[in-house]
Design an enzyme around this catalytic site. Sequence first.
Site: not given
Ligand code: 73E
Length: 838
Positions: A564-565, A675, A679
């Site tokens: 993950k990131r 998510t 998976k």
């Molecule tokens: O927990 C995840 C989540 O499963 C969450 O961190 C991610 O969204 C997923 C889908 O709901 C997320 N990405 C960002 N914020 N939440 C984000 C914010 C700014 C730029 C790019 C991505």
Amino acid sequence: SIPENQREAWKKYQTKGFSTKEEFEKGVVRHVETTLARSMFNCDETAAYAAASLAFRDRLIIEWNRTQQRQTFADSKRVYYLSLEFLMGRALDNAMLNVGLKNVAKEGMSELGFRIEDIIEQEHDAALGNGGLGRLAACFLDSMASLNYPAWGYGLRYRYGIFKQEIVDGYQVEVPDYWLDFNPWEFPRHDITVDIQFYGNVRKYQDDKGVQTAVWEGGEIVKATAFDVPIPGYSTPTTNNLRLWSSKAASGEFDFQKFNSGDYESSVADQQRAETISAVLYPNDNLDRGKELRLKQQYFWVAASLYDIVRRFKKSKRAWREFPDQVAIQLNDTHPTLAIVELQRILIDLEGLEWDEAWSIVSQTFGYTNHTVLPEALEKWSVPLFQNLLPRHLQIIYEINLFFLQSVERKFPKERDLLARVSIIEESQPKMVRMAYLAIVGSHKVNGVAELHSDLIKTTIFKDFVRIFGPDKFTNVTNGITPRRWLHQANPRLSELIASKTGGYGFLKDLTMLNKLEQFADDKEFKKEWQEIKYANKVRLAKHIKATTGVTVNPSALFDIQVKRIHEYKRQQMNIFGVIHRYLTIKAMSPEERKKLAPRVSIFGGKAAPGYWMAKTIIHLVNSVGAVVNKDTDVGDLLKVIFLEDYNVSKAETIIPASDISEHISTAGTEASGTSNMKFVLNGGLIIGTCDGANIEITREVGENNIFLFGNLSEDVDELRHAHTYGRHELDPSLAKVFDSIKSGTFGDVNSFSALVGAIEDHGDYYLVSDDFLSYIQTQDLVDQAYKNQDEWISKCIISVARMGFFSSDRCINEYAESIWNIEPLTPEDGNTSGLGK
Ligand code: 73E
């Protein structure tokens, strides 16, 4: 109104998509020979991929056209999903499977001398996203098409997607991802363009009747051009549209005036400045940096999309008040929040509606999904920057805020603090526009993405708004994933085994049918096949590891994966500290004791945002630990540490099916949903995780015996942090030993990792690594014990998969459709296309 004879001619020569092997081959050869100008003598795998894709594209676009005609004719409500990110991955395999013609293609390509697996591998990922948020948007597109919802995605056509990650001497290096050299999956629509205005001034004047009008004048114009990407549903002819906008200077290739006056350079510069808008995806996940170009991207994309949506609505000649009956717009996070302001502007400035009538239309149209509570990710824009770039929009935001605050004051007189707290404008230096507040005020529903997260936003960051608007405006829609890509495509053998026991592939349309598997949880024969498939998937990943890192791993070892990131809140640092702890434990053991251990391969993967030093340090530490551990002969197969370069969607499809255990170990209350947890379990892997995000609901579904939970709860986090701040923080003794080994130089240069260790030892341990460490390593020991009993382990995996039905993005999209969008599916009369289900 087309005359009958012409109609007949059109019908007679109507293009038909292929459905047999022969027709497919004919299409491929035609594309090789005409579109690509090659022949059988110089058709390499790249050309074969191109031709096969073009053959499928021909088919998709026929259904795309029919779907659009059907939707226009039905004139029912549509949903528009606005997302700055769509992490699509590869399209060919997905298209083949969704239209049910993969076998046809496989046999056809084989007759032409190619293996379909090799052809699929030629495709470059469409990587227009960072992580979970972008991939969620892609899963949603698949579900919306598969469920026959009239739905469009709107996004930006970045010339560069998320960077490619290379690991050089253990460090991340970013390489640009230029992916558009050859992209058969998009249709340029050079006829569909919108002029987008930036900068300039607002002039207000009164007409004869004393009505005030605002005119936004001057500034510069950038042209948006549409590129359409067909989105085929699974086992349905419905093929929806993803429209991506690309930017260009408005005056054509050159500004001829400048050109002729000899100012060639500046005319090219204008051109390039305009093209910069859609040039690159911002590589930050869960982080807002407030850069002007990002705001430009947002407005460019939102304004083009709204122009398109409004143009389509106006064709119906309906009254404006019917707009919310025809159009639902979902905001994927706050990134498209300007759409609220832009629609209000169109209605009052361009269409002449009264403020109140316009605002009622606007606020009934939008829904806002929040994806994070992390303060550094909540978008704010500086007022001066806004004023300069979008002067009219800032005025409208001030008006929206004024009317909103007036209504709050009426409802809660004398609560002055409340007004300051909920104001869309933060009274800081400089003032800031709080985008989440604007999104809440301008939407009729606000949702979080997992139960815990939706509760948290109601009790923390948006608490005041729950008082103001009432609790019904806030809701939960737990995320989901598409089983087509994440089971059928990523793990075809498991999908086939499941189909053989559940009565066919129906589970791919109704994932709750997986519950039929539970009766086989103790079936010897079934378990054997299950285990063989997992082993084969691990062998495949082991080959990938060997080819990319040179390290040999034993496929019988426990594969422990965290991909993950890279982010401190996701706590990859805790994982690698746990690995070091394991290494130290092994080193301290006698050869006899070592024999009792379960061999393990610790696999990491993920990108760090280019400016996120701590995340980059974590990557460096993982690689440094790997370099020491992997060549230590005391350790051998007992522990291997792997960092997989350039984690992306297509690699995820290989990695996820190969896991025994995967890690979802964020500090409680920080990961909104996650998510990949879904998976991994869907692919027959167990998980170790904290009580965070969707882990909690996964536990509820699969049962506590089938998941390894550990660590502090979200309700304890504040208190623990408070304790750290006031010096009541003792480092966990096992973690202290890990730090000692790092500080003694076991893994190379001590200074490299001092910030990482210091964040925990000296700077408050914000993510509670030390507080959770003991519980983490103890739970890892339980994992080892459990894995030794393979028979029970496999039963746990089967039971878990059987109970994963809830996490389909189909369930999720149906919930949005019913409780937020109020739209119905538009089922094609002909029901099915030929070849489906194969
Ligand atoms: O927990 C995840 C989540 O499963 C969450 O961190 C991610 O969204 C997923 C889908 O709901 C997320 N990405 C960002 N914020 N939440 C984000 C914010 C700014 C730029 C790019 C991505």
